[in-house]
Every structure is written in structure tokens, then in C-alpha cells.
Design a protein around this motif. Structure first.
Motif, PDB file in Angstrom:
ATOM      1  N   ILE A  70       0.841  -1.198   0.000  1.00  0.00           N
ATOM      2  CA  ILE A  70       0.000   0.000   0.000  1.00  0.00           C
ATOM      3  C   ILE A  70       0.876   1.248   0.000  1.00  0.00           C
ATOM      4  O   ILE A  70       0.615   2.207  -0.736  1.00  0.00           O
ATOM      5  CB  ILE A  70      -0.957  -0.021   1.202  1.00  0.00           C
ATOM      6  N   PHE A  71       1.933   1.231   0.793  1.00  0.00           N
ATOM      7  CA  PHE A  71       2.847   2.383   0.839  1.00  0.00           C
ATOM      8  C   PHE A  71       3.515   2.608  -0.517  1.00  0.00           C
ATOM      9  O   PHE A  71       3.572   3.746  -1.004  1.00  0.00           O
ATOM     10  CB  PHE A  71       3.903   2.168   1.931  1.00  0.00           C
ATOM     11  N   ILE A  72       4.000   1.540  -1.144  1.00  0.00           N
ATOM     12  CA  ILE A  72       4.648   1.660  -2.459  1.00  0.00           C
ATOM     13  C   ILE A  72       3.642   2.154  -3.495  1.00  0.00           C
ATOM     14  O   ILE A  72       3.974   2.981  -4.350  1.00  0.00           O
ATOM     15  CB  ILE A  72       5.263   0.314  -2.888  1.00  0.00           C
ATOM     16  N   GLY A  73       2.409   1.674  -3.422  1.00  0.00           N
ATOM     17  CA  GLY A  73       1.378   2.139  -4.346  1.00  0.00           C
ATOM     18  C   GLY A  73       1.125   3.632  -4.223  1.00  0.00           C
ATOM     19  O   GLY A  73       0.975   4.333  -5.222  1.00  0.00           O
ATOM     20  N   LEU A  74       1.095   4.113  -2.990  1.00  0.00           N
ATOM     21  CA  LEU A  74       0.895   5.550  -2.781  1.00  0.00           C
ATOM     22  C   LEU A  74       2.116   6.374  -3.191  1.00  0.00           C
ATOM     23  O   LEU A  74       1.977   7.492  -3.682  1.00  0.00           O
ATOM     24  CB  LEU A  74       0.531   5.823  -1.326  1.00  0.00           C
ATOM     25  N   VAL A  75       3.305   5.813  -3.008  1.00  0.00           N
ATOM     26  CA  VAL A  75       4.520   6.528  -3.422  1.00  0.00           C
ATOM     27  C   VAL A  75       4.594   6.618  -4.941  1.00  0.00           C
ATOM     28  O   VAL A  75       4.997   7.648  -5.491  1.00  0.00           O
ATOM     29  CB  VAL A  75       5.771   5.820  -2.840  1.00  0.00           C
ATOM     30  N   LEU A  76       4.189   5.551  -5.628  1.00  0.00           N
ATOM     31  CA  LEU A  76       4.251   5.544  -7.094  1.00  0.00           C
ATOM     32  C   LEU A  76       3.075   6.245  -7.761  1.00  0.00           C
ATOM     33  O   LEU A  76       3.085   6.438  -8.973  1.00  0.00           O
ATOM     34  CB  LEU A  76       4.333   4.096  -7.603  1.00  0.00           C
ATOM     35  N   TRP A  77       2.076   6.621  -6.982  1.00  0.00           N
ATOM     36  CA  TRP A  77       0.890   7.249  -7.542  1.00  0.00           C
ATOM     37  C   TRP A  77       1.194   8.501  -8.364  1.00  0.00           C
ATOM     38  O   TRP A  77       0.691   8.650  -9.485  1.00  0.00           O
ATOM     39  CB  TRP A  77      -0.109   7.540  -6.426  1.00  0.00           C
ATOM     40  N   PRO A  78       2.029   9.444  -7.883  1.00  0.00           N
ATOM     41  CA  PRO A  78       2.294  10.629  -8.720  1.00  0.00           C
ATOM     42  C   PRO A  78       3.008  10.311 -10.029  1.00  0.00           C
ATOM     43  O   PRO A  78       2.950  11.092 -10.974  1.00  0.00           O
ATOM     44  CB  PRO A  78       3.182  11.507  -7.832  1.00  0.00           C
ATOM     45  N   LEU A  79       3.676   9.176 -10.084  1.00  0.00           N
ATOM     46  CA  LEU A  79       4.411   8.818 -11.295  1.00  0.00           C
ATOM     47  C   LEU A  79       3.562   8.068 -12.308  1.00  0.00           C
ATOM     48  O   LEU A  79       4.026   7.777 -13.412  1.00  0.00           O
ATOM     49  CB  LEU A  79       5.615   7.937 -10.923  1.00  0.00           C
ATOM     50  N   SER A  80       2.332   7.734 -11.939  1.00  0.00           N
ATOM     51  CA  SER A  80       1.482   6.952 -12.836  1.00  0.00           C
ATOM     52  C   SER A  80       0.352   7.818 -13.381  1.00  0.00           C
ATOM     53  O   SER A  80       0.124   8.932 -12.934  1.00  0.00           O
ATOM     54  CB  SER A  80       0.896   5.749 -12.099  1.00  0.00           C
ATOM     55  N   GLU A  81      -0.356   7.244 -14.338  1.00  0.00           N
ATOM     56  CA  GLU A  81      -1.488   7.942 -14.935  1.00  0.00           C
ATOM     57  C   GLU A  81      -2.811   7.512 -14.316  1.00  0.00           C
ATOM     58  O   GLU A  81      -3.862   7.938 -14.754  1.00  0.00           O
ATOM     59  CB  GLU A  81      -1.502   7.675 -16.437  1.00  0.00           C
ATOM     60  N   TYR A  82      -2.752   6.675 -13.293  1.00  0.00           N
ATOM     61  CA  TYR A  82      -3.945   6.130 -12.670  1.00  0.00           C
ATOM     62  C   TYR A  82      -4.353   6.954 -11.456  1.00  0.00           C
ATOM     63  O   TYR A  82      -3.512   7.582 -10.814  1.00  0.00           O
ATOM     64  CB  TYR A  82      -3.703   4.678 -12.249  1.00  0.00           C
ATOM     65  N   PRO A  83      -5.638   6.938 -11.100  1.00  0.00           N
ATOM     66  CA  PRO A  83      -6.085   7.657  -9.894  1.00  0.00           C
ATOM     67  C   PRO A  83      -5.509   7.010  -8.629  1.00  0.00           C
ATOM     68  O   PRO A  83      -5.042   5.870  -8.637  1.00  0.00           O
ATOM     69  CB  PRO A  83      -7.607   7.512  -9.917  1.00  0.00           C
ATOM     70  N   GLY A  84      -5.578   7.736  -7.535  1.00  0.00           N
ATOM     71  CA  GLY A  84      -5.008   7.281  -6.274  1.00  0.00           C
ATOM     72  C   GLY A  84      -5.617   5.991  -5.759  1.00  0.00           C
ATOM     73  O   GLY A  84      -4.906   5.115  -5.265  1.00  0.00           O
ATOM     74  N   TYR A  85      -6.931   5.853  -5.876  1.00  0.00           N
ATOM     75  CA  TYR A  85      -7.565   4.640  -5.352  1.00  0.00           C
ATOM     76  C   TYR A  85      -7.154   3.409  -6.144  1.00  0.00           C
ATOM     77  O   TYR A  85      -7.082   2.306  -5.601  1.00  0.00           O
ATOM     78  CB  TYR A  85      -9.089   4.776  -5.311  1.00  0.00           C
ATOM     79  N   VAL A  86      -6.856   3.564  -7.438  1.00  0.00           N
ATOM     80  CA  VAL A  86      -6.395   2.434  -8.246  1.00  0.00           C
ATOM     81  C   VAL A  86      -4.996   2.013  -7.805  1.00  0.00           C
ATOM     82  O   VAL A  86      -4.708   0.824  -7.657  1.00  0.00           O
ATOM     83  CB  VAL A  86      -6.421   2.778  -9.751  1.00  0.00           C
ATOM     84  N   MET A  87      -4.136   2.988  -7.553  1.00  0.00           N
ATOM     85  CA  MET A  87      -2.788   2.668  -7.097  1.00  0.00           C
ATOM     86  C   MET A  87      -2.802   2.091  -5.684  1.00  0.00           C
ATOM     87  O   MET A  87      -1.989   1.228  -5.358  1.00  0.00           O
ATOM     88  CB  MET A  87      -1.899   3.913  -7.157  1.00  0.00           C
ATOM     89  N   LEU A  88      -3.741   2.543  -4.870  1.00  0.00           N
ATOM     90  CA  LEU A  88      -3.889   1.984  -3.525  1.00  0.00           C
ATOM     91  C   LEU A  88      -4.267   0.504  -3.615  1.00  0.00           C
ATOM     92  O   LEU A  88      -3.676  -0.343  -2.935  1.00  0.00           O
ATOM     93  CB  LEU A  88      -4.944   2.764  -2.746  1.00  0.00           C
ATOM     94  N   MET A  89      -5.225   0.184  -4.467  1.00  0.00           N
ATOM     95  CA  MET A  89      -5.634  -1.204  -4.645  1.00  0.00           C
ATOM     96  C   MET A  89      -4.530  -2.036  -5.314  1.00  0.00           C
ATOM     97  O   MET A  89      -4.336  -3.205  -4.980  1.00  0.00           O
ATOM     98  CB  MET A  89      -6.928  -1.290  -5.460  1.00  0.00           C
ATOM     99  N   ALA A  90      -3.809  -1.421  -6.240  1.00  0.00           N
ATOM    100  CA  ALA A  90      -2.692  -2.130  -6.879  1.00  0.00           C
ATOM    101  C   ALA A  90      -1.611  -2.454  -5.850  1.00  0.00           C
ATOM    102  O   ALA A  90      -1.026  -3.547  -5.878  1.00  0.00           O
ATOM    103  CB  ALA A  90      -2.110  -1.293  -8.013  1.00  0.00           C
ATOM    104  N   GLY A  91      -1.356  -1.535  -4.936  1.00  0.00           N
ATOM    105  CA  GLY A  91      -0.394  -1.797  -3.862  1.00  0.00           C
ATOM    106  C   GLY A  91      -0.871  -2.899  -2.941  1.00  0.00           C
ATOM    107  O   GLY A  91      -0.090  -3.743  -2.502  1.00  0.00           O
ATOM    108  N   PHE A  92      -2.173  -2.889  -2.643  1.00  0.00           N
ATOM    109  CA  PHE A  92      -2.751  -3.933  -1.800  1.00  0.00           C
ATOM    110  C   PHE A  92      -2.601  -5.305  -2.466  1.00  0.00           C
ATOM    111  O   PHE A  92      -2.169  -6.278  -1.847  1.00  0.00           O
ATOM    112  CB  PHE A  92      -4.223  -3.608  -1.532  1.00  0.00           C
ATOM    113  N   ILE A  93      -2.922  -5.367  -3.756  1.00  0.00           N
ATOM    114  CA  ILE A  93      -2.812  -6.621  -4.497  1.00  0.00           C
ATOM    115  C   ILE A  93      -1.349  -7.043  -4.621  1.00  0.00           C
ATOM    116  O   ILE A  93      -1.022  -8.235  -4.510  1.00  0.00           O
ATOM    117  CB  ILE A  93      -3.487  -6.485  -5.878  1.00  0.00           C
ATOM    118  N   ALA A  94      -0.453  -6.086  -4.832  1.00  0.00           N
ATOM    119  CA  ALA A  94       0.973  -6.411  -4.912  1.00  0.00           C
ATOM    120  C   ALA A  94       1.470  -6.967  -3.579  1.00  0.00           C
ATOM    121  O   ALA A  94       2.271  -7.902  -3.547  1.00  0.00           O
ATOM    122  CB  ALA A  94       1.781  -5.177  -5.308  1.00  0.00           C
TER     123      ALA A  94
END
Length: 83
Positions: free
Chosen positions: A39-63
Motif C-alpha cells: 500500500i505504501f509503495i502504491g501511494l509513493v508511485l501514484w504521482p508517477l502513474s497515470e492512474y487515480p489514487g484509489y487504483v494505485m492503492l488497490m494495486a499496492g494492496f494486491i501487490a
């Protein structure tokens, strides 16, 4: 989500292993540790991606879940090799 999730799994797995070796963490806490790191990595990578924050949060959770599953598979394979 292209290769972002695969890279996140590798990062989470690496960071979790480093934390486990550095702080001598008990292996029963590794799944929760992996999810929190994911979850932390997903939030850190969020500004570098084109996806919304909640998508990166879920991607971090799944990762984190995938990394903890990988950790459990490696642990089982290591125990199988000892027998």
C-alpha cells in the motif's frame, strides 16, 4: 495496468525481505508487513502513474498480497528441499 503491478510485486518482495533480515522479523507477520509495504509503495508511485489514487492503492494492496503469496511459496519450497 501494464507492468506497473509486476514491478510493484518485485519491489514489495525485495523490501519485505530486507526488513525481515534487518530487523529479524517473525515470519508470521510477513503477510501483513507485505500488504502494508505494498500500500505504501502504491501511494509513493501514484504521482508517477497515470492512474487515480484509489487504483494505485488497490494495486499496492494486491501487490502486497501477491508478494506474501510468493514469500509463502518460497518458504514451502525451501522446506521441501530440506526433506
Amino acid at each position: 495496468m501494464d507492468l506497473t503491478n509486476i514491478f510493484m510485486i518485485a519491489i514489495v518482495l525485495s523490501v519485505a525481505e530486507v526488513l525481515k533480515k534487518t530487523f529479524n522479523l517473525n515470519t508470521q507477520y510477513m503477510p501483513i508487513t507485505s500488504v502494508v509495504i505494498g500500500i505504501f509503495i502504491g501511494l509513493v508511485l501514484w504521482p508517477l502513474s497515470e492512474y487515480p489514487g484509489y487504483v494505485m492503492l488497490m494495486a499496492g494492496f494486491i501487490a502486497g498480497l501477491a508478494a506474501s503469496g510468493t514469500f509463502d511459496l518460497l518458504k514451502a519450497a525451501k522446506q521441501e528441499g530440506k526433506q
